[in-house]
Design a protein around this motif. Structure first.
Motif, PDB file in Angstrom:
ATOM      1  N   SER A   1     -23.099 -45.357  -1.107  1.00 49.15           N
ATOM      2  CA  SER A   1     -22.871 -43.997  -0.654  1.00 49.15           C
ATOM      3  C   SER A   1     -22.278 -44.111   0.874  1.00 49.15           C
ATOM      4  O   SER A   1     -22.975 -44.349   1.748  1.00 49.15           O
ATOM      5  CB  SER A   1     -24.064 -43.081  -0.614  1.00 49.15           C
ATOM      6  N   ALA A   2     -21.097 -43.539   0.773  1.00 50.53           N
ATOM      7  CA  ALA A   2     -20.219 -43.430   2.324  1.00 50.53           C
ATOM      8  C   ALA A   2     -20.740 -42.373   3.038  1.00 50.53           C
ATOM      9  O   ALA A   2     -21.194 -42.046   4.324  1.00 50.53           O
ATOM     10  CB  ALA A   2     -18.888 -43.522   2.283  1.00 50.53           C
ATOM     11  N   VAL A   3     -21.160 -41.226   2.226  1.00 53.61           N
ATOM     12  CA  VAL A   3     -21.619 -40.095   2.844  1.00 53.61           C
ATOM     13  C   VAL A   3     -22.754 -39.650   1.794  1.00 53.61           C
ATOM     14  O   VAL A   3     -22.708 -39.762   0.482  1.00 53.61           O
ATOM     15  CB  VAL A   3     -20.567 -38.884   2.770  1.00 53.61           C
ATOM     16  N   SER A   4     -24.088 -39.358   2.559  1.00 54.04           N
ATOM     17  CA  SER A   4     -25.153 -38.803   1.640  1.00 54.04           C
ATOM     18  C   SER A   4     -25.773 -37.730   2.447  1.00 54.04           C
ATOM     19  O   SER A   4     -26.206 -37.829   3.743  1.00 54.04           O
ATOM     20  CB  SER A   4     -25.990 -40.034   1.359  1.00 54.04           C
ATOM     21  N   THR A   5     -26.112 -36.673   1.807  1.00 53.58           N
ATOM     22  CA  THR A   5     -26.969 -35.555   2.331  1.00 53.58           C
ATOM     23  C   THR A   5     -28.090 -35.215   1.502  1.00 53.58           C
ATOM     24  O   THR A   5     -27.971 -35.359   0.137  1.00 53.58           O
ATOM     25  CB  THR A   5     -26.317 -34.441   2.799  1.00 53.58           C
ATOM     26  N   ARG A   6     -29.143 -34.911   2.076  1.00 56.32           N
ATOM     27  CA  ARG A   6     -30.143 -34.258   1.243  1.00 56.32           C
ATOM     28  C   ARG A   6     -30.830 -32.925   1.812  1.00 56.32           C
ATOM     29  O   ARG A   6     -31.226 -32.797   3.074  1.00 56.32           O
ATOM     30  CB  ARG A   6     -31.517 -35.391   1.302  1.00 56.32           C
ATOM     31  N   GLY A   7     -30.766 -32.063   1.294  1.00 49.85           N
ATOM     32  CA  GLY A   7     -31.489 -30.688   1.722  1.00 49.85           C
ATOM     33  C   GLY A   7     -30.748 -30.230   2.827  1.00 49.85           C
ATOM     34  O   GLY A   7     -31.406 -29.502   3.675  1.00 49.85           O
ATOM     35  N   LEU A   8     -29.622 -30.429   3.084  1.00 48.76           N
ATOM     36  CA  LEU A   8     -28.758 -30.057   4.390  1.00 48.76           C
ATOM     37  C   LEU A   8     -28.624 -28.624   4.423  1.00 48.76           C
ATOM     38  O   LEU A   8     -28.288 -27.881   3.710  1.00 48.76           O
ATOM     39  CB  LEU A   8     -27.395 -30.844   4.521  1.00 48.76           C
TER      40      LEU A   8
ATOM     41  N   LEU B   1     -20.435 -32.877  14.906  1.00 51.43           N
ATOM     42  CA  LEU B   1     -20.118 -31.851  16.037  1.00 51.43           C
ATOM     43  C   LEU B   1     -20.873 -30.486  15.812  1.00 51.43           C
ATOM     44  O   LEU B   1     -20.696 -29.612  16.823  1.00 51.43           O
ATOM     45  CB  LEU B   1     -18.593 -31.329  15.422  1.00 51.43           C
ATOM     46  N   LEU B   2     -21.987 -30.494  14.925  1.00 49.47           N
ATOM     47  CA  LEU B   2     -22.722 -29.552  14.737  1.00 49.47           C
ATOM     48  C   LEU B   2     -23.891 -30.249  14.041  1.00 49.47           C
ATOM     49  O   LEU B   2     -23.948 -30.742  13.346  1.00 49.47           O
ATOM     50  CB  LEU B   2     -22.251 -28.562  13.488  1.00 49.47           C
ATOM     51  N   ALA B   3     -25.086 -29.643  14.919  1.00 47.51           N
ATOM     52  CA  ALA B   3     -26.532 -29.963  14.446  1.00 47.51           C
ATOM     53  C   ALA B   3     -26.957 -29.196  13.335  1.00 47.51           C
ATOM     54  O   ALA B   3     -27.070 -28.055  13.320  1.00 47.51           O
ATOM     55  CB  ALA B   3     -27.463 -29.994  15.706  1.00 47.51           C
ATOM     56  N   PRO B   4     -27.330 -30.252  12.235  1.00 47.95           N
ATOM     57  CA  PRO B   4     -27.986 -29.489  11.362  1.00 47.95           C
ATOM     58  C   PRO B   4     -29.412 -28.679  11.533  1.00 47.95           C
ATOM     59  O   PRO B   4     -30.018 -29.152  12.556  1.00 47.95           O
ATOM     60  CB  PRO B   4     -28.372 -30.546  10.218  1.00 47.95           C
ATOM     61  N   ASP B   5     -29.748 -27.646  10.917  1.00 50.97           N
ATOM     62  CA  ASP B   5     -31.042 -27.077  10.988  1.00 50.97           C
ATOM     63  C   ASP B   5     -32.292 -27.381   9.912  1.00 50.97           C
ATOM     64  O   ASP B   5     -33.297 -27.186  10.154  1.00 50.97           O
ATOM     65  CB  ASP B   5     -30.873 -25.463  10.911  1.00 50.97           C
ATOM     66  N   GLY B   6     -31.775 -28.373   9.173  1.00 50.15           N
ATOM     67  CA  GLY B   6     -32.746 -28.655   8.375  1.00 50.15           C
ATOM     68  C   GLY B   6     -32.082 -29.909   7.273  1.00 50.15           C
ATOM     69  O   GLY B   6     -30.867 -29.816   7.255  1.00 50.15           O
ATOM     70  N   GLY B   7     -32.814 -30.795   6.723  1.00 51.07           N
ATOM     71  CA  GLY B   7     -32.390 -31.754   5.753  1.00 51.07           C
ATOM     72  C   GLY B   7     -31.812 -32.985   6.693  1.00 51.07           C
ATOM     73  O   GLY B   7     -31.914 -33.010   7.756  1.00 51.07           O
ATOM     74  N   THR B   8     -31.210 -33.981   5.846  1.00 54.80           N
ATOM     75  CA  THR B   8     -30.776 -35.096   6.563  1.00 54.80           C
ATOM     76  C   THR B   8     -29.205 -35.321   6.074  1.00 54.80           C
ATOM     77  O   THR B   8     -28.798 -34.899   4.989  1.00 54.80           O
ATOM     78  CB  THR B   8     -31.308 -36.316   6.284  1.00 54.80           C
ATOM     79  N   ALA B   9     -28.452 -36.039   6.973  1.00 52.53           N
ATOM     80  CA  ALA B   9     -27.139 -36.515   6.470  1.00 52.53           C
ATOM     81  C   ALA B   9     -26.804 -37.773   7.227  1.00 52.53           C
ATOM     82  O   ALA B   9     -26.981 -37.919   8.077  1.00 52.53           O
ATOM     83  CB  ALA B   9     -26.068 -35.520   7.049  1.00 52.53           C
TER      84      ALA B   9
ATOM     85  N   GLY C   1     -22.105 -43.612   6.299  1.00 58.69           N
ATOM     86  CA  GLY C   1     -22.201 -45.077   6.328  1.00 58.69           C
ATOM     87  C   GLY C   1     -23.530 -45.513   6.576  1.00 58.69           C
ATOM     88  O   GLY C   1     -23.805 -46.599   7.127  1.00 58.69           O
ATOM     89  N   GLY C   2     -24.590 -44.945   5.995  1.00 55.82           N
ATOM     90  CA  GLY C   2     -25.875 -45.214   6.272  1.00 55.82           C
ATOM     91  C   GLY C   2     -26.561 -44.862   7.507  1.00 55.82           C
ATOM     92  O   GLY C   2     -27.781 -45.364   7.712  1.00 55.82           O
ATOM     93  N   LEU C   3     -25.735 -44.197   8.337  1.00 54.26           N
ATOM     94  CA  LEU C   3     -26.346 -43.739   9.721  1.00 54.26           C
ATOM     95  C   LEU C   3     -26.578 -42.381   9.492  1.00 54.26           C
ATOM     96  O   LEU C   3     -25.738 -41.675   9.366  1.00 54.26           O
ATOM     97  CB  LEU C   3     -25.344 -44.325  10.605  1.00 54.26           C
ATOM     98  N   ASP C   4     -27.626 -42.149  10.323  1.00 57.17           N
ATOM     99  CA  ASP C   4     -27.964 -40.610  10.412  1.00 57.17           C
ATOM    100  C   ASP C   4     -27.348 -39.925  11.436  1.00 57.17           C
ATOM    101  O   ASP C   4     -26.967 -40.522  12.370  1.00 57.17           O
ATOM    102  CB  ASP C   4     -29.550 -40.437  11.012  1.00 57.17           C
ATOM    103  N   VAL C   5     -26.401 -38.755  10.915  1.00 61.16           N
ATOM    104  CA  VAL C   5     -25.759 -38.176  11.958  1.00 61.16           C
ATOM    105  C   VAL C   5     -26.266 -37.606  13.282  1.00 61.16           C
ATOM    106  O   VAL C   5     -25.524 -37.277  14.227  1.00 61.16           O
ATOM    107  CB  VAL C   5     -24.851 -36.877  11.334  1.00 61.16           C
ATOM    108  N   VAL C   6     -27.719 -37.388  13.289  1.00 60.58           N
ATOM    109  CA  VAL C   6     -28.216 -36.919  14.560  1.00 60.58           C
ATOM    110  C   VAL C   6     -28.657 -37.924  15.432  1.00 60.58           C
ATOM    111  O   VAL C   6     -28.262 -38.249  16.494  1.00 60.58           O
ATOM    112  CB  VAL C   6     -29.497 -36.019  14.101  1.00 60.58           C
ATOM    113  N   ARG C   7     -29.326 -39.004  14.856  1.00 57.48           N
ATOM    114  CA  ARG C   7     -30.066 -40.148  15.745  1.00 57.48           C
ATOM    115  C   ARG C   7     -28.940 -41.047  16.042  1.00 57.48           C
ATOM    116  O   ARG C   7     -28.991 -41.704  17.024  1.00 57.48           O
ATOM    117  CB  ARG C   7     -31.119 -40.736  14.683  1.00 57.48           C
ATOM    118  N   ASN C   8     -28.039 -41.240  15.301  1.00 59.89           N
ATOM    119  CA  ASN C   8     -26.806 -42.147  15.555  1.00 59.89           C
ATOM    120  C   ASN C   8     -25.699 -41.936  15.607  1.00 59.89           C
ATOM    121  O   ASN C   8     -24.521 -42.350  15.214  1.00 59.89           O
ATOM    122  CB  ASN C   8     -27.013 -43.511  14.214  1.00 59.89           C
ATOM    123  N   ALA C   9     -25.624 -40.539  16.278  1.00 61.99           N
ATOM    124  CA  ALA C   9     -24.149 -39.820  16.357  1.00 61.99           C
ATOM    125  C   ALA C   9     -22.955 -40.679  16.919  1.00 61.99           C
ATOM    126  O   ALA C   9     -21.983 -40.683  16.316  1.00 61.99           O
ATOM    127  CB  ALA C   9     -24.322 -38.597  17.365  1.00 61.99           C
TER     128      ALA C   9
END
Ligand SMILES: Nc1ncnc2c1ncn2[C@@H]1O[C@H](COP(=O)(O)OP(=O)(O)O)[C@@H](O)[C@H]1O
Ligand SMILES: [Mg+2]
Length: 322
Positions: A13-20, A63-71, A74-82
């Protein structure tokens, strides 16, 4: 062998989100979205205006922080590994600003150089993209002097200078004429062929069908259906049976017996009756009853709804069906 397979699965999965989730005021613009975009594919996120497509793309592009869930990209978290995510997606095009004071060609060349391309390669890439987007004649004009449409094409070209691992194209063909749209489709196919994962948003079923085998249909912040174009067609309306009697006087009886056998049936233009054909056996049942009532048929066929009809049915835009 099994080991390799497991390792490969992790990066599939190049892109994966859960409960975003993303809220704007009291509104949930993105309301618990799960997405899985296979690596190296073109994935179509389809939905009408206001569905939440751009909001998802902006979260994935950091460019925008999620309010919930994860995204993850490339296997990298968009918030922690922006930071790392930005390198992967190549933060260009609509996500970086074109320099108004520079010409179209200079802009593209600059981006190439910023992406560590040798000067010659950067020039060649710039010229190639200018040509593709019909900007060769305007290549030396400053971006400031570009019309809206030209500027849009320059933005698109800018997003394609590097060859990012994951590319987000947010309604890339809106406002393009058919020729340029086809050119862009060609570029998207070429990118995917070369291994780039493309997440493309669109309002057009036709575009999704032309480019992608994976579609998620979005409406009001939620994914309401997903699958290949064929799967979507079957999920939503499946196959239909269409029959025309020789004698139009038989239409009411034909409609009645089809409604009985198929669960629903309606008269269409030009003396046809159509109904949903959930199982092949139903076809025989209809034929037996047509024979029993001695109705002569002039025409009989089965067909599957177009993706446009599927989209209309799913999102409730436009006419009512069934
Ligand atoms: N920055 C924002 N502030 C407030 N509401 C927004 C903002 N961005 C988007 N929205 C709202 O969120 C919803 C989804 O918008 P968007 O993601 O742009 O949809 P799409 O790209 O599918 O047309 C819309 O109702 C829109 O009005
Ligand atoms: Mg949008």
């Amino acid at each position: 062998m099994t080991q390799t397979r497991v390792a490969a699965t992790k990066s599939e999965s190049a892109v994966s989100t859960r409960g975003l989730v993303k809220r704007f005021g009291g509104q949930r613009a993105v309301d618990g979205v799960d997405l899985d975009v296979p690596a190296g594919s073109v994935f179509g996120l389809l939905g009408p205006n206001g569905a939440g497509k751009t909001t998802i793309v902006r979260m994935l592009a950091t460019l925008l922080a999620p309010d919930g869930g994860t995204a993850e990209v490339g296997g990298l978290d968009v918030v922690r590994n922006a930071h790392a995510v930005r390198r992967l997606i190549g933060l260009t095009g609509q996500y970086a600003s074109v320099d108004e004071a520079l010409s179209g060609r200079e802009n593209l060349y600059m981006i190439g150089r910023l992406l560590d391309m040798p000067a010659k390669a950067a020039r060649a890439r710039a010229d190639e993209l200018l040509e593709t987007f019909g900007l060769t004649d305007a290549a030396r004009k400053r971006a400031k002097e570009y019309s809206g449409g030209m500027r849009r094409r320059l933005d698109l070209a800018a997003s394609l200078v590097g060859t990012p691992q994951v590319l987000f194209l947010d309604e890339p063909t809106t406002g393009l004429d058919p020729q340029r749209r086809n050119d862009l489709w060609g570029i998207v196919r070429e990118l995917a062929w070369n291994g780039t994962t493309v997440l493309l948003t669109t309002q057009y079923m036709e575009e999704a069908e032309a480019l992608t085998r994976h579609i998620a249909v979005m409406d009001r912040g939620r994914i309401i259906a997903s699958g290949s174009p064929d799967e979507l067609k079957h999920q939503v309306s499946g196959r239909r049976l269409r029959v025309r009697p020789v004698d139009a006087a038989d239409l009411p009886v034909l409609q009645g017996l089809m409604a009985e056998a198929l669960g629903a049936a309606r008269e269409e233009d030009l003396g046809y009756v159509t109904g949903p054909l959930a199982e092949d056996e139903k076809l025989n049942q209809v034929l037996r009853e047509v024979a029993a009532k001695e109705i002569a048929l002039a025409d009989l066929s089965t067909f599957t709804a177009s993706l446009d009809e599927v989209f209309i049915t799913l999102t409730g835009t436009g006419r009512e069906d069934h």
